[in-house]
Write a protein that holds these residues in place. Structure first.
Motif, mmCIF file in Angstrom:
data_model
loop_
_atom_site.group_PDB
_atom_site.id
_atom_site.type_symbol
_atom_site.label_atom_id
_atom_site.label_comp_id
_atom_site.label_asym_id
_atom_site.label_seq_id
_atom_site.Cartn_x
_atom_site.Cartn_y
_atom_site.Cartn_z
ATOM 1 N N PRO A 102 -43.383 7.241 -11.579
ATOM 2 C CA PRO A 102 -43.503 6.586 -10.270
ATOM 3 C C PRO A 102 -42.345 5.657 -9.946
ATOM 4 C CG PRO A 102 -45.263 5.879 -11.773
ATOM 5 C CD PRO A 102 -44.501 6.947 -12.466
ATOM 6 N N VAL A 103 -41.607 5.192 -10.962
ATOM 7 C CA VAL A 103 -40.431 4.346 -10.728
ATOM 8 C C VAL A 103 -39.149 5.142 -10.959
ATOM 9 C CG1 VAL A 103 -39.140 2.335 -11.544
ATOM 10 C CG2 VAL A 103 -41.615 2.189 -11.265
ATOM 11 N N MET A 104 -39.084 5.853 -12.058
ATOM 12 C CA MET A 104 -37.857 6.554 -12.410
ATOM 13 C C MET A 104 -37.451 7.581 -11.360
ATOM 14 S SD MET A 104 -37.101 8.904 -15.786
ATOM 15 C CE MET A 104 -38.350 10.108 -15.300
ATOM 16 N N VAL A 105 -38.404 8.385 -10.899
ATOM 17 C CA VAL A 105 -38.065 9.466 -9.978
ATOM 18 C C VAL A 105 -37.509 8.947 -8.651
ATOM 19 C CG1 VAL A 105 -39.007 11.384 -8.635
ATOM 20 C CG2 VAL A 105 -39.575 11.155 -11.057
ATOM 21 N N PRO A 106 -38.122 7.938 -8.005
ATOM 22 C CA PRO A 106 -37.485 7.410 -6.787
ATOM 23 C C PRO A 106 -36.075 6.874 -7.034
ATOM 24 C CG PRO A 106 -39.753 6.678 -6.900
ATOM 25 C CD PRO A 106 -39.463 7.332 -8.219
ATOM 26 N N LEU A 107 -35.823 6.368 -8.244
ATOM 27 C CA LEU A 107 -34.483 5.861 -8.544
ATOM 28 C C LEU A 107 -33.475 6.986 -8.754
ATOM 29 C CD1 LEU A 107 -35.352 2.851 -10.880
ATOM 30 C CD2 LEU A 107 -34.592 2.787 -8.504
ATOM 31 N N TRP A 108 -33.952 8.212 -8.921
ATOM 32 C CA TRP A 108 -33.036 9.347 -8.884
ATOM 33 C C TRP A 108 -32.551 9.606 -7.458
ATOM 34 C CZ3 TRP A 108 -36.326 13.620 -11.741
ATOM 35 C CH2 TRP A 108 -36.434 13.302 -13.102
ATOM 36 N N MET A 109 -33.323 9.125 -6.486
ATOM 37 C CA MET A 109 -33.116 9.529 -5.097
ATOM 38 C C MET A 109 -32.461 8.455 -4.240
ATOM 39 S SD MET A 109 -36.843 11.295 -4.532
ATOM 40 C CE MET A 109 -37.500 12.551 -5.615
ATOM 41 N N PHE A 110 -33.200 7.344 -4.028
ATOM 42 C CA PHE A 110 -32.774 6.472 -2.939
ATOM 43 C C PHE A 110 -31.462 5.725 -3.200
ATOM 44 C CE2 PHE A 110 -35.352 2.979 -4.866
ATOM 45 C CZ PHE A 110 -34.486 1.910 -4.690
ATOM 46 N N CYS A 138 -24.754 6.963 0.105
ATOM 47 C CA CYS A 138 -24.081 7.975 0.922
ATOM 48 C C CYS A 138 -24.254 7.719 2.422
ATOM 49 C CB CYS A 138 -24.593 9.362 0.570
ATOM 50 S SG CYS A 138 -24.102 9.941 -1.079
ATOM 51 N N GLY A 139 -24.875 6.597 2.788
ATOM 52 C CA GLY A 139 -24.954 6.217 4.196
ATOM 53 C C GLY A 139 -26.233 6.598 4.900
ATOM 54 N N ASN A 140 -27.275 6.972 4.153
ATOM 55 C CA ASN A 140 -28.539 7.373 4.759
ATOM 56 C C ASN A 140 -29.565 6.246 4.703
ATOM 57 O OD1 ASN A 140 -28.041 10.496 4.876
ATOM 58 N ND2 ASN A 140 -27.514 9.892 2.786
ATOM 59 N N THR A 141 -30.549 6.315 5.574
ATOM 60 C CA THR A 141 -31.757 5.533 5.374
ATOM 61 C C THR A 141 -32.740 6.394 4.571
ATOM 62 O OG1 THR A 141 -32.678 6.289 7.484
ATOM 63 C CG2 THR A 141 -31.451 4.208 7.470
ATOM 64 N N HIS A 183 -24.198 13.908 -14.918
ATOM 65 C CA HIS A 183 -24.614 15.289 -14.705
ATOM 66 C C HIS A 183 -25.862 15.251 -13.825
ATOM 67 C CE1 HIS A 183 -21.722 16.915 -17.522
ATOM 68 N NE2 HIS A 183 -22.094 16.009 -18.417
ATOM 69 N N SER A 184 -26.410 16.425 -13.506
ATOM 70 C CA SER A 184 -27.550 16.480 -12.602
ATOM 71 C C SER A 184 -28.786 17.005 -13.321
ATOM 72 C CB SER A 184 -27.224 17.364 -11.388
ATOM 73 O OG SER A 184 -26.154 16.810 -10.648
ATOM 74 N N PHE A 185 -29.959 16.666 -12.772
ATOM 75 C CA PHE A 185 -31.252 16.978 -13.381
ATOM 76 C C PHE A 185 -31.954 18.051 -12.567
ATOM 77 C CE2 PHE A 185 -35.774 16.702 -13.825
ATOM 78 C CZ PHE A 185 -36.031 16.263 -15.111
ATOM 79 N N TYR A 242 -29.801 13.773 -8.688
ATOM 80 C CA TYR A 242 -28.776 12.785 -9.063
ATOM 81 C C TYR A 242 -27.490 13.446 -9.560
ATOM 82 C CZ TYR A 242 -30.524 12.704 -14.053
ATOM 83 O OH TYR A 242 -30.906 12.988 -15.341
ATOM 84 N N GLY A 243 -26.544 12.649 -10.054
ATOM 85 C CA GLY A 243 -25.277 13.220 -10.483
ATOM 86 C C GLY A 243 -24.514 13.826 -9.310
ATOM 87 N N PRO A 244 -23.539 14.688 -9.578
ATOM 88 C CA PRO A 244 -22.718 15.256 -8.506
ATOM 89 C C PRO A 244 -23.511 16.074 -7.497
ATOM 90 C CG PRO A 244 -22.245 16.318 -10.627
ATOM 91 C CD PRO A 244 -23.072 15.105 -10.918
ATOM 92 N N GLU A 245 -24.531 16.840 -7.964
ATOM 93 C CA GLU A 245 -25.304 17.626 -7.005
ATOM 94 C C GLU A 245 -26.169 16.732 -6.133
ATOM 95 O OE1 GLU A 245 -27.269 21.157 -8.044
ATOM 96 O OE2 GLU A 245 -25.666 21.900 -9.348
ATOM 97 N N GLY A 246 -26.663 15.619 -6.686
ATOM 98 C CA GLY A 246 -27.422 14.687 -5.884
ATOM 99 C C GLY A 246 -26.598 14.094 -4.754
#
Length: 344
Positions: A1-9, A15-18, A294-296, A310-314
């Motif tokens: 519940p914490v780790m996964v959102p930190l892969w994203m936001f 990158c300039g998104n909300t 790297h990416s997951f 995350y990583g370059p593909e993220g």
């Protein structure tokens, strides 16, 4: 519940998104705390947002014209739904699904190292993580020895409340899920598996949806306990005669998240890197989660979409490419040219 959102936001915002976080309705408190910390850190209003809800909220986000991209981690049926619905509404989607991660143990492996790894990877987070090892493939004549070493280590695990510093494993997420996981132990026994350790027999004091750790031996690939993603503290042992049979199991499985091999043979390890039909591969590493550069992400039914997390593909997922071509010529050299542009 914490780790996964930190892969994203963090990547999305950088990158300039909300970003809108819609956590699971089963465990919303920790993600909510993360968003509170983001606000306290000084993120401007509207940059990192929290929306709680069920499928209705999910569908509104998947359909809303102001949402350009969707990242998701969850079960394969829901990942498939999120991907198909989001892309049908013109959105870029990365949806990570379920897993059935295999750990092959070759006859030359350090069995103590392999047993430690199997217990850690199978029962950490009560098995409720997409990188948990749920199948140990014992190759050759090591199976009895390996199973016994795993069993001895299971006896020493401390299961209790998550706020107890001595606890090594906590409860499952809901009563219904605990009962579902427990049901696989019985179905495995009914289908012919040997129940070496039965977590249903362990008694716990106090509240909490606790279930003891379980170990099933002599599991075959046609059993439900092997086919389904259990997402709980149940480890299956499948016996195979050789490396080729073991690696074919991974190829035949519909998932392709992670796979690991334990061996002292460098040649076997190098071959496994190429043979393993999985997006993340470990060599004497049971949970091969890539480091941040790297990416997951997995293959097959473990990933829907073209990019991983995350990583370059993220970073590519949260951006759009733009190509700018410019010249600063001397006006006196300008002329009409109907041919294709060239690099001189």
């Amino acid at each position: 519940p914490v780790m996964v959102p930190l892969w994203m936001f963090p990547n999305a915002v950088a990158c300039g998104n909300t970003f809108i976080l819609k956590p699971s309705e089963r465990d919303p408190s920790a993600p909510g705390f993360v968003v509170e910390l983001a606000q306290e850190a000084g993120f401007p209003p509207g940059v990192v947002n929290l929306v709680n809800g069920d499928k209705v909220a999910v569908d509104r986000l998947l359909e809303h014209p102001d949402v350009a991209a969707v990242s998701f981690v969850g079960s394969t049926p829901i990942a498939r739904y999120v991907y198909s619905t989001g892309t049908a509404h013109g959105k870029r989607v990365q949806a990570l699904g379920g897993a059935k991660n295999h750990m092959i143990v070759l006859p030359d492996a350090d069995l103590d190292l392999a047993a430690d790894a199997a217990v850690s990877a199978a029962y950490g987070s009560a098995g409720e993580r997409c990188m948990a090892i749920s199948v140990v493939v014992a190759v050759g004549d090591i199976a009895d020895d390996l199973v016994e070493r795993i069993r001895v280590r299971m006896d020493k695990l401390v299961i209790g409340p998550g706020d107890d510093p001595t606890s090594e494993m906590g409860p499952l997420i809901t009563r219904e899920h605990r009962d579902r996981v427990a049901g696989y132990i019985g179905s495995g026994a009914d289908e012919g598996a040997t129940v070496v350790v039965d977590g249903r027999e362990q008694v716990f004091d106090g509240d909490g949806h606790f279930l003891g750790v379980s170990l099933l031996d002599d599991v075959t690939t046609d059993m439900q306990v092997y086919r389904d993603e259990i997402f709980g503290p149940v480890l299956s042992v499948v016996r195979r005669d050789n490396y080729h049979e073991a690696v074919q199991m991974i190829a035949d499985n519909p998932y392709g998240n992670g796979a690991a091999i334990f061996t002292r043979d460098g040649g076997a390890a190098r071959r496994f890197q190429q043979d393993a039909e999985a997006g993340m591969v470990g060599i004497n590493v049971p949970i091969p989660v890539p480091v941040g550069y790297h990416s997951f992400g997995g293959w097959n039914d473990s990933l829907f979409g073209d990019t991983t997390m995350y990583g370059p593909e993220g970073l590519r997922f949260y951006t759009r490419p733009k190509v700018v071509t410019s010249r600063w010529p001397d006006p006196s050299t300008s002329s009409v040219d109907l041919g294709f542009p060239q690099n001189d």
